[in-house]
Motif scaffolding. Sequence first.
Motif, mmCIF file in Angstrom:
data_model
loop_
_atom_site.group_PDB
_atom_site.id
_atom_site.type_symbol
_atom_site.label_atom_id
_atom_site.label_comp_id
_atom_site.label_asym_id
_atom_site.label_seq_id
_atom_site.Cartn_x
_atom_site.Cartn_y
_atom_site.Cartn_z
ATOM 1 N N MET A 89 0.683 -1.193 0.024
ATOM 2 C CA MET A 89 0.070 0.078 0.074
ATOM 3 C C MET A 89 0.967 1.283 -0.042
ATOM 4 S SD MET A 89 -2.888 0.984 2.713
ATOM 5 C CE MET A 89 -3.865 -0.416 1.910
ATOM 6 N N THR A 96 -0.738 7.232 -0.901
ATOM 7 C CA THR A 96 -1.773 7.623 -1.373
ATOM 8 C C THR A 96 -3.039 6.815 -0.862
ATOM 9 O OG1 THR A 96 -1.030 8.675 -3.302
ATOM 10 C CG2 THR A 96 -3.306 8.192 -3.335
ATOM 11 N N ASP A 97 -2.649 5.537 -0.894
ATOM 12 C CA ASP A 97 -3.666 4.614 -0.262
ATOM 13 C C ASP A 97 -3.645 4.777 1.124
ATOM 14 O OD1 ASP A 97 -3.982 3.368 -2.652
ATOM 15 O OD2 ASP A 97 -2.130 1.953 -2.471
ATOM 16 N N ASP A 111 -6.632 6.867 2.319
ATOM 17 C CA ASP A 111 -8.106 6.511 1.866
ATOM 18 C C ASP A 111 -8.607 5.302 2.666
ATOM 19 O OD1 ASP A 111 -10.117 5.519 0.509
ATOM 20 O OD2 ASP A 111 -8.870 4.544 -1.203
ATOM 21 N N ASP A 133 -11.384 4.210 3.196
ATOM 22 C CA ASP A 133 -12.563 3.259 2.676
ATOM 23 C C ASP A 133 -11.884 2.372 1.716
ATOM 24 O OD1 ASP A 133 -14.616 4.320 3.641
ATOM 25 O OD2 ASP A 133 -15.004 5.993 2.219
ATOM 26 N N GLY A 134 -10.712 2.793 0.995
ATOM 27 C CA GLY A 134 -10.207 1.883 0.116
ATOM 28 C C GLY A 134 -9.114 0.857 1.054
ATOM 29 N N ALA A 135 -8.707 1.267 2.239
ATOM 30 C CA ALA A 135 -7.977 0.329 3.092
ATOM 31 C C ALA A 135 -8.853 -0.717 3.501
ATOM 32 C CB ALA A 135 -7.285 1.203 4.079
ATOM 33 N N ARG A 188 -11.611 -1.812 2.106
ATOM 34 C CA ARG A 188 -11.829 -2.898 1.363
ATOM 35 C C ARG A 188 -10.802 -3.691 0.979
ATOM 36 N NH1 ARG A 188 -14.229 1.767 -1.222
ATOM 37 N NH2 ARG A 188 -12.370 2.357 -2.364
ATOM 38 N N ALA A 189 -9.689 -3.246 1.084
ATOM 39 C CA ALA A 189 -8.445 -4.266 0.809
ATOM 40 C C ALA A 189 -8.523 -4.992 2.165
ATOM 41 C CB ALA A 189 -7.116 -3.259 0.869
ATOM 42 N N VAL A 230 -1.660 -4.289 4.262
ATOM 43 C CA VAL A 230 -2.455 -3.322 4.795
ATOM 44 C C VAL A 230 -2.547 -3.337 6.157
ATOM 45 C CG1 VAL A 230 -4.576 -5.028 4.916
ATOM 46 C CG2 VAL A 230 -5.157 -2.493 4.932
#
Length: 259
Positions: free
Chosen positions: A1, A4-5, A8, A10-12, A14-15, A44
């Motif tokens: 990761m 930028t991730d 985020d 929500d992206g984390a 989801r991952a 993550v």
Amino acid sequence: MNRTDAEDPDGAVRAWRGLADTAVLLDGFHAIKHALRFGARVPVALTGDRAGVLALADDLAPDVRDALDALLVEIPEERLRALVPRLHPTATAALALRPSRAANLDALGRMPRNAPVVVLDDPRNLGNAGAVIRLAAGFGATGVVTTGTLDPWHPTVVRGGAGLHFATAVERMEVAELPPGPVFALDAEGDDIRGLKLPDDAVLAFGSERSGLSAGLRERADHLVSLPMRPQVSSYNLATSVGMALFHWSAGRPPGLET
């Protein structure tokens, strides 16, 4: 990761959900610290207190501070608890990719070895297995092998190992598949370990907490050895026994000799 991730949430999350069924849960700051130190791939990491975890790293593990800074994603603690119900007091958790079985088997089977392999013969207690892995990593053992049904990568075992599964080769094997090397099996009727020198390529085998060595492991053993014990004391805890045997092995090596 990437960084930028890490910004985020929500992206984390989801991952995390995409990896949770197959990855290894690292529960708390110390588990993540150890895993990173020993080369674990950690895609993550989530926390309810990013500043607090980085302050811990500044004090206790500056060598992994930058890696944590790049990985950690802060989310509300209640959201984190929905993903990790038994959240560690440091309010942080991560997912790591399990090392390949092929790589671990290669490490366990490579000869010559400069440190023993520890075998837990049909262990039953998950916490004890984790404590043994932590001990083995601390002594620089080549690896820890379990026989029987216990999964040495079970989340409770990983919790007990404090992230040190990544510092040594950990696998489950059949007795017939054990790594090469002379097998020294711990047994109350064996020769006193204090009169023996344990070679670097030893396979140190310990029976289960309830029933001792299995018939198959006993037959496979080259030497039966015992730990010193006061009369009328029935047994030691499994992790204590492993620690005593590994200390006896290490005491025969020159100080400072790296494994």
